[in-house]
Design a protein around this motif. Structure first.
Motif, PDB file in Angstrom:
ATOM      1  N   GLU A  38       0.817  -1.215   0.000  1.00 42.97           N
ATOM      2  CA  GLU A  38       0.000   0.000   0.000  1.00 42.97           C
ATOM      3  C   GLU A  38       0.849   1.262   0.000  1.00 42.97           C
ATOM      4  O   GLU A  38       0.537   2.239  -0.681  1.00 42.97           O
ATOM      5  CB  GLU A  38      -0.927  -0.009   1.222  1.00 42.97           C
ATOM      6  CG  GLU A  38      -2.165   0.856   1.076  1.00 42.97           C
ATOM      7  CD  GLU A  38      -3.050   0.429  -0.090  1.00 42.97           C
ATOM      8  OE1 GLU A  38      -3.230   1.266  -0.986  1.00 42.97           O
ATOM      9  OE2 GLU A  38      -3.537  -0.699  -0.120  1.00 42.97           O
ATOM     10  N   ASN A  39       1.956   1.249   0.751  1.00 41.98           N
ATOM     11  CA  ASN A  39       2.829   2.430   0.774  1.00 41.98           C
ATOM     12  C   ASN A  39       3.483   2.663  -0.588  1.00 41.98           C
ATOM     13  O   ASN A  39       3.591   3.802  -1.054  1.00 41.98           O
ATOM     14  CB  ASN A  39       3.913   2.263   1.845  1.00 41.98           C
ATOM     15  CG  ASN A  39       3.353   2.326   3.253  1.00 41.98           C
ATOM     16  OD1 ASN A  39       2.292   2.920   3.467  1.00 41.98           O
ATOM     17  ND2 ASN A  39       4.042   1.723   4.201  1.00 41.98           N
ATOM     18  N   LYS A  40       3.915   1.565  -1.206  1.00 39.16           N
ATOM     19  CA  LYS A  40       4.526   1.703  -2.526  1.00 39.16           C
ATOM     20  C   LYS A  40       3.512   2.210  -3.550  1.00 39.16           C
ATOM     21  O   LYS A  40       3.854   2.982  -4.442  1.00 39.16           O
ATOM     22  CB  LYS A  40       5.107   0.356  -2.980  1.00 39.16           C
ATOM     23  CG  LYS A  40       6.341  -0.083  -2.204  1.00 39.16           C
ATOM     24  CD  LYS A  40       6.898  -1.371  -2.785  1.00 39.16           C
ATOM     25  CE  LYS A  40       8.151  -1.803  -2.038  1.00 39.16           C
ATOM     26  NZ  LYS A  40       8.693  -3.071  -2.580  1.00 39.16           N
ATOM     27  N   ILE A  41       2.264   1.755  -3.439  1.00 43.46           N
ATOM     28  CA  ILE A  41       1.226   2.208  -4.360  1.00 43.46           C
ATOM     29  C   ILE A  41       1.030   3.708  -4.217  1.00 43.46           C
ATOM     30  O   ILE A  41       0.886   4.440  -5.195  1.00 43.46           O
ATOM     31  CB  ILE A  41      -0.111   1.473  -4.099  1.00 43.46           C
ATOM     32  CG1 ILE A  41       0.046  -0.018  -4.350  1.00 43.46           C
ATOM     33  CG2 ILE A  41      -1.229   2.054  -4.958  1.00 43.46           C
ATOM     34  CD1 ILE A  41       0.387  -0.370  -5.768  1.00 43.46           C
ATOM     35  N   SER A  42       1.039   4.194  -2.974  1.00 49.06           N
ATOM     36  CA  SER A  42       0.897   5.632  -2.716  1.00 49.06           C
ATOM     37  C   SER A  42       2.059   6.397  -3.346  1.00 49.06           C
ATOM     38  O   SER A  42       1.863   7.466  -3.945  1.00 49.06           O
ATOM     39  CB  SER A  42       0.850   5.877  -1.209  1.00 49.06           C
ATOM     40  OG  SER A  42       0.732   7.254  -0.935  1.00 49.06           O
ATOM     41  N   ASP A  43       3.278   5.848  -3.223  1.00 51.43           N
ATOM     42  CA  ASP A  43       4.444   6.486  -3.835  1.00 51.43           C
ATOM     43  C   ASP A  43       4.307   6.510  -5.364  1.00 51.43           C
ATOM     44  O   ASP A  43       4.640   7.504  -6.015  1.00 51.43           O
ATOM     45  CB  ASP A  43       5.724   5.724  -3.464  1.00 51.43           C
ATOM     46  CG  ASP A  43       6.080   5.871  -1.991  1.00 51.43           C
ATOM     47  OD1 ASP A  43       5.546   6.809  -1.350  1.00 51.43           O
ATOM     48  OD2 ASP A  43       6.861   5.048  -1.488  1.00 51.43           O
ATOM     49  N   ALA A  44       3.810   5.396  -5.921  1.00 50.70           N
ATOM     50  CA  ALA A  44       3.646   5.322  -7.374  1.00 50.70           C
ATOM     51  C   ALA A  44       2.644   6.360  -7.865  1.00 50.70           C
ATOM     52  O   ALA A  44       2.854   7.011  -8.895  1.00 50.70           O
ATOM     53  CB  ALA A  44       3.193   3.922  -7.783  1.00 50.70           C
ATOM     54  N   LYS A  45       1.564   6.536  -7.132  1.00 55.38           N
ATOM     55  CA  LYS A  45       0.566   7.556  -7.500  1.00 55.38           C
ATOM     56  C   LYS A  45       1.196   8.946  -7.505  1.00 55.38           C
ATOM     57  O   LYS A  45       0.944   9.756  -8.402  1.00 55.38           O
ATOM     58  CB  LYS A  45      -0.618   7.518  -6.535  1.00 55.38           C
ATOM     59  CG  LYS A  45      -1.516   6.308  -6.686  1.00 55.38           C
ATOM     60  CD  LYS A  45      -2.668   6.356  -5.689  1.00 55.38           C
ATOM     61  CE  LYS A  45      -3.590   5.160  -5.833  1.00 55.38           C
ATOM     62  NZ  LYS A  45      -4.702   5.203  -4.862  1.00 55.38           N
ATOM     63  N   SER A  46       2.027   9.216  -6.499  1.00 53.15           N
ATOM     64  CA  SER A  46       2.690  10.522  -6.410  1.00 53.15           C
ATOM     65  C   SER A  46       3.636  10.739  -7.589  1.00 53.15           C
ATOM     66  O   SER A  46       3.676  11.817  -8.179  1.00 53.15           O
ATOM     67  CB  SER A  46       3.467  10.630  -5.088  1.00 53.15           C
ATOM     68  OG  SER A  46       2.590  10.535  -3.986  1.00 53.15           O
ATOM     69  N   ILE A  47       4.394   9.687  -7.922  1.00 53.05           N
ATOM     70  CA  ILE A  47       5.344   9.790  -9.043  1.00 53.05           C
ATOM     71  C   ILE A  47       4.600  10.040 -10.351  1.00 53.05           C
ATOM     72  O   ILE A  47       4.980  10.916 -11.139  1.00 53.05           O
ATOM     73  CB  ILE A  47       6.197   8.507  -9.132  1.00 53.05           C
ATOM     74  CG1 ILE A  47       7.190   8.459  -7.967  1.00 53.05           C
ATOM     75  CG2 ILE A  47       6.940   8.434 -10.460  1.00 53.05           C
ATOM     76  CD1 ILE A  47       7.929   7.149  -7.845  1.00 53.05           C
ATOM     77  N   LEU A  48       3.540   9.286 -10.597  1.00 57.93           N
ATOM     78  CA  LEU A  48       2.768   9.458 -11.827  1.00 57.93           C
ATOM     79  C   LEU A  48       2.126  10.836 -11.891  1.00 57.93           C
ATOM     80  O   LEU A  48       2.127  11.489 -12.933  1.00 57.93           O
ATOM     81  CB  LEU A  48       1.683   8.369 -11.922  1.00 57.93           C
ATOM     82  CG  LEU A  48       2.175   6.950 -12.192  1.00 57.93           C
ATOM     83  CD1 LEU A  48       1.038   5.947 -12.010  1.00 57.93           C
ATOM     84  CD2 LEU A  48       2.745   6.833 -13.596  1.00 57.93           C
ATOM     85  N   THR A  49       1.589  11.278 -10.754  1.00 55.60           N
ATOM     86  CA  THR A  49       0.926  12.592 -10.709  1.00 55.60           C
ATOM     87  C   THR A  49       1.907  13.711 -10.993  1.00 55.60           C
ATOM     88  O   THR A  49       1.627  14.634 -11.771  1.00 55.60           O
ATOM     89  CB  THR A  49       0.269  12.809  -9.328  1.00 55.60           C
ATOM     90  OG1 THR A  49      -0.711  11.782  -9.124  1.00 55.60           O
ATOM     91  CG2 THR A  49      -0.411  14.166  -9.258  1.00 55.60           C
ATOM     92  N   GLU A  50       3.099  13.608 -10.402  1.00 56.66           N
ATOM     93  CA  GLU A  50       4.104  14.650 -10.584  1.00 56.66           C
ATOM     94  C   GLU A  50       4.691  14.624 -11.997  1.00 56.66           C
ATOM     95  O   GLU A  50       4.843  15.664 -12.642  1.00 56.66           O
ATOM     96  CB  GLU A  50       5.230  14.473  -9.553  1.00 56.66           C
ATOM     97  CG  GLU A  50       6.309  15.545  -9.635  1.00 56.66           C
ATOM     98  CD  GLU A  50       7.381  15.361  -8.575  1.00 56.66           C
ATOM     99  OE1 GLU A  50       8.439  15.990  -8.709  1.00 56.66           O
ATOM    100  OE2 GLU A  50       7.160  14.595  -7.622  1.00 56.66           O
ATOM    101  N   GLN A  51       4.987  13.424 -12.495  1.00 58.87           N
ATOM    102  CA  GLN A  51       5.630  13.305 -13.809  1.00 58.87           C
ATOM    103  C   GLN A  51       4.731  13.795 -14.936  1.00 58.87           C
ATOM    104  O   GLN A  51       5.194  14.429 -15.888  1.00 58.87           O
ATOM    105  CB  GLN A  51       6.021  11.852 -14.067  1.00 58.87           C
ATOM    106  CG  GLN A  51       6.773  11.641 -15.384  1.00 58.87           C
ATOM    107  CD  GLN A  51       7.227  10.200 -15.566  1.00 58.87           C
ATOM    108  OE1 GLN A  51       7.114   9.377 -14.664  1.00 58.87           O
ATOM    109  NE2 GLN A  51       7.752   9.898 -16.731  1.00 58.87           N
ATOM    110  N   PHE A  52       3.416  13.550 -14.815  1.00 55.50           N
ATOM    111  CA  PHE A  52       2.504  13.881 -15.907  1.00 55.50           C
ATOM    112  C   PHE A  52       1.467  14.941 -15.524  1.00 55.50           C
ATOM    113  O   PHE A  52       0.507  15.156 -16.241  1.00 55.50           O
ATOM    114  CB  PHE A  52       1.794  12.612 -16.384  1.00 55.50           C
ATOM    115  CG  PHE A  52       2.730  11.596 -16.962  1.00 55.50           C
ATOM    116  CD1 PHE A  52       3.238  11.736 -18.247  1.00 55.50           C
ATOM    117  CD2 PHE A  52       3.139  10.506 -16.214  1.00 55.50           C
ATOM    118  CE1 PHE A  52       4.121  10.809 -18.772  1.00 55.50           C
ATOM    119  CE2 PHE A  52       4.016   9.576 -16.729  1.00 55.50           C
ATOM    120  CZ  PHE A  52       4.515   9.729 -18.010  1.00 55.50           C
ATOM    121  N   ASN A  53       1.691  15.579 -14.349  1.00 56.47           N
ATOM    122  CA  ASN A  53       0.804  16.662 -13.912  1.00 56.47           C
ATOM    123  C   ASN A  53      -0.659  16.208 -13.942  1.00 56.47           C
ATOM    124  O   ASN A  53      -1.533  16.896 -14.490  1.00 56.47           O
ATOM    125  CB  ASN A  53       1.004  17.902 -14.796  1.00 56.47           C
ATOM    126  CG  ASN A  53       0.367  19.147 -14.181  1.00 56.47           C
ATOM    127  OD1 ASN A  53       0.246  19.250 -12.958  1.00 56.47           O
ATOM    128  ND2 ASN A  53      -0.031  20.072 -15.022  1.00 56.47           N
TER     129      ASN A  53
END
Length: 560
Positions: free
Chosen positions: A305-320
């Motif tokens: 679950e923590n990694k999924i949260s990190d992945a969401k943040s990375i995707l959100t930041e990378q592609f706005n």
């Protein structure tokens, strides 16, 4: 296949039997199976009607349903006619579910209850998605690319399903050596499914054989109706089930043998029963595979679950990405990605389940965890394609925007020229990294071509689509030539059959030169996908003018 309004059960049965006979007689049984794979939730009757009227349909709805989805049926489009039940409320005897007898009340009379009863059928009009225009539909599942039989992505599905059948269903699945030409078999006396280790080359082939033999187990076991049927009947049913399931998962398994199937036209009632069993069995297997994937989704969420949260943040930041992308009812957000280990280019769609768990669904209808985009995960995002259903203009090409780089005091990777994004594993030799890059570029071009080709096939008069289609064909030709030119002694230009040649190279990693390609095609003229490739017409080989002419992917040194 005209159907009138106000039909009785007998009327419907007669007209559908006649329609099924026409399907057999015209050699269009494969069309019916293809519609089964894409219209899974429709009855056999309506599947048959759709197949007869529009065999290339991929998703159908009524006029008003399309409006609710924000899409509009184009003017002049001819409706597909299906059957809708005429329902009335009637007082009927209440039945005991255990004995199937009427329940008797205190007065000695059968107890009555008001229930909906189908008294007949009427026709209803529906339209395929290709007959509509408008915004992207949030609920459309991925329409699968049917070309790349890469074993890497099917291996997990095969292994998981094999365990599921062993542990849950009760049939024993084992792998063993078999006689030449025998990919597998079902032993109805022992309920054993055997998968050949020497005839099948990889897990993709084993998956197809497993579905075929599992279909035999479900349809032709000791207690089944057709247990004593002609061998041709059994093979036709199992082959058809395997075709529907494999098509659902994007596997091209070739043509269906029409030999025995043609005999079903001689007995319409037997044909209807045989085809109904094909549909039900294929849907049952697809449902089991889908359930298995959902369980896997829950498994990796329980631990990451923590990694999924990190992945969401990375995707959100990378592609706005805006808010709402990871909500269940959101319009699809899609990416183009690469599997760093295998170099497979694929399309990913973000989906969110009822529990709020988000994951990727691939263009092969398989599930990947979001956390695969971070750290040592297998996925690297190349481009954003759609955000909340709206197209994104982003076009990074592997053969232009990425290059092979040497890591100081280590090996080689394929890395973005600007962002330093690594899209490969580390290779010991530069040549290995170059082959990975060129093959991945070819795969990227093929995936894009499959998408555009599908749209172009439904509307070849669209000039913009025609231009796009020509562009992706040229890109496939270019990347295929660059791949072959890595090891061929003389430069080659691909002039024709670029798609077939590229898929051949993707599926056969041992072919790296024009000479090897020519020899392979010469030895496989019996294979339908290769028999029309004429090397002399498809390739142009030119004398090599400059040994250092090809600079794409040149080595540089990266600081790590």
């Amino acid at each position: 296949m005209a159907v009138s309004s106000g039909l009785s059960y007998q009327d419907v049965q007669e007209q559908l039997e006649n329609g099924l006979n026409l399907i057999f007689q015209s050699g269009r049984f494969k069309d019916l199976l293809s519609v089964m794979a894409s219209q899974k939730n429709y009855s056999l009757n309506n599947t048959l009607m759709i197949a007869f009227q529009k065999p290339n349909a991929t998703m159908v709805m009524g006029y008003k349903e399309w409006l609710k989805q924000g899409r509009f049926v184009e003017k002049g489009e001819k409706a597909i006619k299906i059957l809708a039940p005429i329902v009335t409320k009637q007082m009927i005897n209440k039945i005991n579910p255990l004995t199937n007898d009427p329940i008797i009340g205190e007065d000695g009379q059968p107890v009555k209850e008001k229930k909906s009863v189908i008294k007949g059928f009427k026709t209803a009009s529906v339209f395929d998605v290709s007959q509509t225009t408008g915004k992207e539909i949030p609920s459309v599942r991925d329409f699968i690319s049917r070309n790349l039989d890469e074993d890497a992505y099917m291996s997990k599905l095969y292994q998981d399903f094999k365990l599921y059948i062993n542990d849950t269903v009760g049939f024993k699945v084992s792998e063993l050596e078999t006689e030449k030409g025998v990919g597998g078999y079902f032993n109805r006396l022992t309920n054993e499914i055997a998968i050949s280790t020497n005839v099948n080359n990889n897990d993709t082939e084993k998956f197809r054989v497993l579905i075929h033999e599992y279909a035999h187990a479900l349809l032709h076991g000791q207690d089944k109706e057709f247990v004593e049927a002609h061998r041709g009947h059994k093979e036709a049913q199992a082959e058809s089930v395997a075709y529907v399931v494999s098509s659902y998962y994007g596997l091209d398994i070739g043509d269906i043998s029409h030999g025995y199937i043609a005999t079903w036209a001689q007995d319409s009632k037997l044909a209807m029963k045989a085809v109904e069993q094909i549909r039900n069995t294929a849907n049952n297997i697809i449902d089991e595979l889908q359930l298995l994937q959902k369980e896997k989704v829950n498994e990796f969420y329980n631990h990451t679950e923590n990694k999924i949260s990190d992945a969401k943040s990375i995707l959100t930041e990378q592609f706005n990405l805006p808010k709402g992308v990871f909500e269940k009812e959101a319009a699809p957000t899609e990416f183009e990605a690469i599997n760093r280990k295998y170099g497979i280019v694929l399309n990913l769609k973000i989906e969110t389940d009822d529990k709020g768990h988000s994951y990727f669904r691939t263009n092969r209808n398989l599930i990947e965890s979001l956390d695969q985009v971070i750290g040592e995960g297998n996925l690297s995002i190349l481009n954003a394609k759609k955000v909340l259903g709206e197209p994104v203009i982003e076009n990074k090409l592997i053969n232009e925007d990425y290059q092979v780089k040497k890591i100081r005091n280590a090996g080689y990777v394929v890395e973005a020229k600007e962002s330093k994004q690594v899209i490969s594993e580390q290779f010991d030799k530069k040549d290995e990294a170059l082959i990975y890059q060129r093959k991945a570029a070819m795969g990227q071009a093929l995936v894009r071509m499959a998408e555009v080709k599908k749209e172009w096939n439904t509307n070849q008069s669209d000039l913009q689509l025609t231009t796009q289609y020509k562009g992706v064909k040229d890109e496939v030709a270019k990347t295929t030539a660059e791949y072959l030119n890595l090891n061929s002694k003389e430069p080659v230009i691909i002039k024709d059959n670029q798609e077939s040649i590229a898929w051949l190279l993707m599926k056969n990693s041992n072919i790296k030169t024009v000479t090897e390609l020519t020899e392979f095609i010469g030895n496989h003229k019996h294979v339908p996908s290769y028999k029309n490739i004429n090397i002399n017409e498809s390739l142009e080989v030119k004398p090599k003018e400059n040994e250092n002419a090809n600079q794409n992917g040149r080595e540089t040194v990266a600081t790590r």
